[in-house]
Write a protein that holds these residues in place. Structure first.
Motif, mmCIF file in Angstrom:
data_model
loop_
_atom_site.group_PDB
_atom_site.id
_atom_site.type_symbol
_atom_site.label_atom_id
_atom_site.label_comp_id
_atom_site.label_asym_id
_atom_site.label_seq_id
_atom_site.Cartn_x
_atom_site.Cartn_y
_atom_site.Cartn_z
ATOM 1 N N LYS A 80 31.895 39.982 35.426
ATOM 2 C CA LYS A 80 33.194 39.435 35.616
ATOM 3 C C LYS A 80 34.347 40.103 36.602
ATOM 4 O O LYS A 80 34.640 39.812 37.383
ATOM 5 C CB LYS A 80 33.781 38.805 34.429
ATOM 6 C CG LYS A 80 35.333 38.159 34.521
ATOM 7 C CD LYS A 80 35.847 37.775 33.262
ATOM 8 C CE LYS A 80 37.221 37.314 33.373
ATOM 9 N NZ LYS A 80 38.112 38.277 33.654
ATOM 10 N N ASP A 132 35.512 39.308 39.923
ATOM 11 C CA ASP A 132 36.884 39.158 40.490
ATOM 12 C C ASP A 132 37.241 39.947 41.568
ATOM 13 O O ASP A 132 38.123 39.550 42.420
ATOM 14 C CB ASP A 132 37.840 40.042 39.328
ATOM 15 C CG ASP A 132 37.892 39.276 37.985
ATOM 16 O OD1 ASP A 132 37.789 38.148 37.932
ATOM 17 O OD2 ASP A 132 38.352 39.888 36.965
ATOM 18 N N LEU A 140 36.412 37.619 44.489
ATOM 19 C CA LEU A 140 37.400 36.552 44.663
ATOM 20 C C LEU A 140 38.568 37.141 45.171
ATOM 21 O O LEU A 140 39.172 36.403 46.035
ATOM 22 C CB LEU A 140 37.887 36.128 43.117
ATOM 23 C CG LEU A 140 37.115 35.188 42.366
ATOM 24 C CD1 LEU A 140 37.540 34.943 40.718
ATOM 25 C CD2 LEU A 140 36.712 33.858 42.845
ATOM 26 N N LEU A 191 42.467 29.062 40.608
ATOM 27 C CA LEU A 191 41.250 29.397 39.856
ATOM 28 C C LEU A 191 41.145 30.908 39.707
ATOM 29 O O LEU A 191 40.375 31.398 38.752
ATOM 30 C CB LEU A 191 40.272 28.811 40.918
ATOM 31 C CG LEU A 191 38.667 29.069 40.296
ATOM 32 C CD1 LEU A 191 38.696 28.149 38.976
ATOM 33 C CD2 LEU A 191 37.977 28.799 41.245
ATOM 34 N N ALA A 192 41.178 31.818 40.574
ATOM 35 C CA ALA A 192 41.060 33.286 40.441
ATOM 36 C C ALA A 192 41.860 33.880 39.254
ATOM 37 O O ALA A 192 41.728 34.601 38.790
ATOM 38 C CB ALA A 192 41.343 34.035 41.938
ATOM 39 N N TYR A 210 43.046 32.291 36.696
ATOM 40 C CA TYR A 210 42.606 31.911 35.629
ATOM 41 C C TYR A 210 41.381 32.647 35.299
ATOM 42 O O TYR A 210 41.177 32.955 34.062
ATOM 43 C CB TYR A 210 42.141 30.227 35.633
ATOM 44 C CG TYR A 210 41.454 29.599 34.311
ATOM 45 C CD1 TYR A 210 42.251 29.200 33.325
ATOM 46 C CD2 TYR A 210 39.970 29.493 34.447
ATOM 47 C CE1 TYR A 210 41.639 28.767 32.292
ATOM 48 C CE2 TYR A 210 39.452 29.150 33.176
ATOM 49 C CZ TYR A 210 40.278 28.762 32.188
ATOM 50 O OH TYR A 210 39.556 28.098 30.986
ATOM 51 N N ILE A 211 40.601 32.864 36.004
ATOM 52 C CA ILE A 211 39.410 33.758 35.886
ATOM 53 C C ILE A 211 39.511 35.086 35.353
ATOM 54 O O ILE A 211 39.071 35.530 34.358
ATOM 55 C CB ILE A 211 38.412 33.934 36.905
ATOM 56 C CG1 ILE A 211 37.688 32.346 37.126
ATOM 57 C CG2 ILE A 211 37.146 34.756 36.804
ATOM 58 C CD1 ILE A 211 36.822 32.026 38.227
ATOM 59 N N LYS A 212 40.641 35.715 35.981
ATOM 60 C CA LYS A 212 40.973 37.007 35.549
ATOM 61 C C LYS A 212 41.709 37.015 34.097
ATOM 62 O O LYS A 212 41.477 37.815 33.604
ATOM 63 C CB LYS A 212 42.239 37.546 36.674
ATOM 64 C CG LYS A 212 41.343 37.700 38.063
ATOM 65 C CD LYS A 212 42.572 38.296 39.012
ATOM 66 C CE LYS A 212 41.897 38.393 40.346
ATOM 67 N NZ LYS A 212 42.796 38.855 41.576
ATOM 68 N N HIS A 230 41.204 35.066 31.594
ATOM 69 C CA HIS A 230 39.984 34.736 30.484
ATOM 70 C C HIS A 230 38.743 35.649 30.520
ATOM 71 O O HIS A 230 38.371 36.077 31.437
ATOM 72 C CB HIS A 230 39.647 33.201 30.523
ATOM 73 C CG HIS A 230 41.111 32.411 30.467
ATOM 74 N ND1 HIS A 230 41.867 32.156 31.186
ATOM 75 C CD2 HIS A 230 41.474 31.671 29.384
ATOM 76 C CE1 HIS A 230 42.620 31.193 30.932
ATOM 77 N NE2 HIS A 230 42.745 30.935 29.737
ATOM 78 N N ALA A 276 34.856 36.554 29.319
ATOM 79 C CA ALA A 276 33.343 35.760 29.824
ATOM 80 C C ALA A 276 33.175 34.559 28.741
ATOM 81 O O ALA A 276 32.785 33.670 29.247
ATOM 82 C CB ALA A 276 32.488 36.685 29.675
ATOM 83 N N LEU A 283 35.350 31.540 29.523
ATOM 84 C CA LEU A 283 34.989 31.022 30.740
ATOM 85 C C LEU A 283 33.482 30.058 30.425
ATOM 86 O O LEU A 283 33.464 28.831 30.937
ATOM 87 C CB LEU A 283 34.613 31.844 31.784
ATOM 88 C CG LEU A 283 36.085 32.818 32.189
ATOM 89 C CD1 LEU A 283 35.534 33.734 33.227
ATOM 90 C CD2 LEU A 283 37.052 31.771 32.807
ATOM 91 N N ALA A 326 29.918 28.669 43.617
ATOM 92 C CA ALA A 326 29.358 30.063 42.862
ATOM 93 C C ALA A 326 28.191 30.610 43.555
ATOM 94 O O ALA A 326 28.211 31.676 43.790
ATOM 95 C CB ALA A 326 29.183 29.631 41.245
#
Length: 119
Positions: free
Chosen positions: A33, A37, A40, A75-76, A78-80, A82, A84, A87, A109
């Motif tokens: 992840k 990141d 991203l 989106l980026a 949100y990913i940062k 949370h 893995a 997600l 992806a």
């Protein structure tokens, strides 16, 4: 009596293995992840640059570029924020509700992964 003790010992060993496997897989997912990141961030910078160029040319497409950048940054973020496992859970829920969106997400992806593998 010995058989019950053996079974109990094997059960503890199996649970220990299961816990260790889960911990290692979570560590591996988190390290993957962090690499994702970074990619991203690189992609976000490229999108911002493209949107800026559209604004310099006063292109009517600039508004679409701005919206794309805004959605991507959301989106980026949100990913940062949370981990893995969260997600994965969220992706499973979305793919059940909207399989076409899931397929599109897998395509994006895949593009990001191919970019990562090329660098």
């Amino acid at each position: 009596m010995e058989q019950k003790e053996f079974i109990q010992q094997e059960k503890i060993t199996g649970e220990d293995f299961s816990n260790r496997f889960k911990e290692k897989s979570e560590e591996l997912a988190e390290s993957g992840k962090s690499v994702f990141d970074t990619e991203l961030n690189n992609l976000s910078e490229a999108l911002h640059s493209a949107a800026d160029k559209l604004h310099q040319k006063e292109d009517f497409m600039a508004q679409f570029g701005d919206k794309a950048v805004e959605k991507f940054d959301s989106l980026a973020g949100y990913i940062k924020e949370h981990n893995a496992s969260e997600l994965v859970k969220d992706v499973n829920e979305v793919s059940k509700r909207s399989p076409y969106i899931a397929i599109g997400g897998m395509f994006v992806a895949g593009l990001a992964l191919s970019r990562f593998l090329k660098s």
